[in-house]
Design an enzyme around this catalytic site. Structure first.
Site, mmCIF file in Angstrom:
data_model
loop_
_atom_site.group_PDB
_atom_site.id
_atom_site.type_symbol
_atom_site.label_atom_id
_atom_site.label_comp_id
_atom_site.label_asym_id
_atom_site.label_seq_id
_atom_site.Cartn_x
_atom_site.Cartn_y
_atom_site.Cartn_z
ATOM 1 N N ASN A 95 0.856 -1.186 0.000
ATOM 2 C CA ASN A 95 0.000 0.000 0.000
ATOM 3 C C ASN A 95 0.890 1.233 0.000
ATOM 4 O O ASN A 95 1.512 1.549 1.016
ATOM 5 C CB ASN A 95 -0.887 -0.046 1.261
ATOM 6 C CG ASN A 95 -1.696 1.211 1.463
ATOM 7 O OD1 ASN A 95 -1.819 2.038 0.563
ATOM 8 N ND2 ASN A 95 -2.272 1.350 2.657
ATOM 9 N N GLU A 122 -6.774 4.243 8.244
ATOM 10 C CA GLU A 122 -6.589 5.674 7.971
ATOM 11 C C GLU A 122 -7.841 6.280 7.345
ATOM 12 O O GLU A 122 -8.101 7.473 7.496
ATOM 13 C CB GLU A 122 -5.346 5.873 7.080
ATOM 14 C CG GLU A 122 -4.074 5.625 7.872
ATOM 15 C CD GLU A 122 -2.880 5.218 7.035
ATOM 16 O OE1 GLU A 122 -2.904 5.353 5.801
ATOM 17 O OE2 GLU A 122 -1.898 4.729 7.642
ATOM 18 N N GLU A 171 -5.098 -5.357 10.735
ATOM 19 C CA GLU A 171 -4.083 -4.317 10.931
ATOM 20 C C GLU A 171 -4.349 -3.596 12.255
ATOM 21 O O GLU A 171 -5.152 -2.647 12.299
ATOM 22 C CB GLU A 171 -4.154 -3.300 9.790
ATOM 23 C CG GLU A 171 -3.837 -3.900 8.435
ATOM 24 C CD GLU A 171 -3.319 -2.838 7.483
ATOM 25 O OE1 GLU A 171 -2.224 -3.036 6.950
ATOM 26 O OE2 GLU A 171 -3.977 -1.810 7.294
ATOM 27 N N HIS A 183 -9.401 0.766 5.235
ATOM 28 C CA HIS A 183 -8.115 0.954 5.920
ATOM 29 C C HIS A 183 -8.345 1.855 7.136
ATOM 30 O O HIS A 183 -9.169 2.768 7.095
ATOM 31 C CB HIS A 183 -7.108 1.588 4.959
ATOM 32 C CG HIS A 183 -5.708 1.582 5.483
ATOM 33 N ND1 HIS A 183 -5.272 2.477 6.433
ATOM 34 C CD2 HIS A 183 -4.650 0.776 5.215
ATOM 35 C CE1 HIS A 183 -4.008 2.226 6.713
ATOM 36 N NE2 HIS A 183 -3.600 1.196 5.991
ATOM 37 N N GLY A 233 2.856 1.747 10.814
ATOM 38 C CA GLY A 233 3.844 2.811 10.678
ATOM 39 C C GLY A 233 4.589 3.149 11.959
ATOM 40 O O GLY A 233 5.259 4.176 12.037
ATOM 41 N N LYS A 274 -0.074 4.222 -0.159
ATOM 42 C CA LYS A 274 -0.764 5.364 0.458
ATOM 43 C C LYS A 274 -0.634 6.599 -0.448
ATOM 44 O O LYS A 274 -0.587 6.459 -1.663
ATOM 45 C CB LYS A 274 -0.235 5.623 1.867
ATOM 46 C CG LYS A 274 -0.190 4.354 2.703
ATOM 47 C CD LYS A 274 0.051 4.624 4.152
ATOM 48 C CE LYS A 274 0.199 3.307 4.892
ATOM 49 N NZ LYS A 274 0.189 3.465 6.335
ATOM 50 N N SER A 313 3.686 -2.647 10.316
ATOM 51 C CA SER A 313 5.137 -2.717 10.514
ATOM 52 C C SER A 313 5.748 -4.058 10.107
ATOM 53 O O SER A 313 6.654 -4.563 10.774
ATOM 54 C CB SER A 313 5.485 -2.368 11.971
ATOM 55 O OG SER A 313 5.118 -1.033 12.255
HETATM 56 C C1 PEP Z 1 -0.600 -0.080 6.191
HETATM 57 O O1 PEP Z 1 -0.724 1.122 6.115
HETATM 58 O O2 PEP Z 1 -1.468 -0.816 5.727
HETATM 59 C C2 PEP Z 1 0.581 -0.600 6.880
HETATM 60 C C3 PEP Z 1 0.565 -1.835 7.293
HETATM 61 O O3 PEP Z 1 1.635 0.276 7.052
HETATM 62 P P1 PEP Z 1 3.115 -0.093 7.621
HETATM 63 O O4 PEP Z 1 3.543 -1.382 6.960
HETATM 64 O O5 PEP Z 1 3.950 1.064 7.195
HETATM 65 O O6 PEP Z 1 2.986 -0.260 9.096
#
Ligand code: PEP
Length: 249
Positions: free
Chosen positions: A11, A99, A167, A97, A173, A13, A212
């Site tokens: 992703n 976000e 997630e 997601h 992040g 983003k 992460s």
């Molecule tokens: C994400 O935004 O779906 C995500 C898992 O981000 P990161 O791998 O940067 O934690």
């Protein structure tokens, strides 16, 4: 439990300009030379989908989007429909997601409506769920994700290709991840929640872990029972890092 092939999705983003297409090219070339043991998907911003589709050419890397509108068309200034995404070359779409849930107020019902529209347009949804840190510390992680699954998966997903991504919001992040045992517990609960929602028709959906995931923790996470792949943010922006995760399958 019948397990489908693992799926690793990146992703990007709101990151990515034409200059970054070289990362997709490098990923494609590496996987053509040495094929992945899993499905590999890149989800760039909408502005890059068509150019990335031309570059990838339907080969080793599949193409996804990051969101779609719940309506197939209409007076929704600034939004992108599921049909526009397929038209541009996307075959999958991330929905719900955290976000978008947190920053745009998307509810489970909104996510279900988007998934319904996405499936009708021929897209394979990757539906995200996950608890906040406060919810985890209150011992509510399983209850939260089970409720999100019940509300975010429309009936029309039964028998169609889709995936769920677990997630934890606090792991995205941040460099923090749950323990392997904690991931397994939630993934098992999600599997039960999918079964409760869609019956056996949902059994083939992989449950991805996201939050992460990096080259140095991917293999141990991907080896957990019921982890059917990964949704990767930051580490998907560079081909070398994303490949390090893909090679962990
Ligand atoms: C994400 O935004 O779906 C995500 C898992 O981000 P990161 O791998 O940067 O934690």
């Amino acid at each position: 439990m019948k397990q489908s092939v693992k799926l690793i999705a990146g992703n990007w983003k709101m990151n990515g300009l034409a200059v970054n297409l070289g990362e997709a090219e490098a990923l494609k070339q590496a996987l053509e030379a040495d094929p992945a043991a899993c499905r590999v998907v890149l989800c760039p911003p909408a502005t890059l989908i068509e150019r990335m589709a031309r570059l990838l050419g339907g080969g080793a890397v599949e193409l996804g989007a990051q969101d779609c509108h719940a309506s197939p068309s209409g007076a929704f200034t600034g939004s992108t429909s599921a049909g526009m995404l397929t038209d541009a070359g996307a075959r999958l779409v991330i929905l719900g997601h955290s976000e978008r849930r947190a920053g745009f107020g998307e509810t489970d019902a909104d996510v279900a409506a988007k998934a319904e529209t996405a499936v009708a347009a021929g897209l394979e949804p990757i539906i995200c769920v996950g608890e906040t840190l406060a919810q985890r510390e209150a011992g509510e992680a399983v209850a939260v994700v089970s409720r999100q699954i019940a509300g975010s998966l429309p009936d029309s997903l039964a028998g169609r290709p889709f995936a769920v991504a677990y997630e934890p919001v606090w792991a995205i992040g941040t460099g923090r991840t749950p323990t392997l045992e904690e991931i397994e517990v939630v993934h098992r609960a999600i599997r039960l929640a999918i079964r409760a929602r869609l019956g056996e028709a949902g059994d083939i959906a992989p449950i991805l872990y996201g939050g992460s995931v990096k080259p140095d923790n991917a293999a141990e996470i991907l080896a957990i029972p019921e982890v059917g792949g990964a949704l990767v943010g930051g580490a998907s922006l560079k081909a070398v890092d994303f490949l390090g995760i893909i090679r962990g399958v």
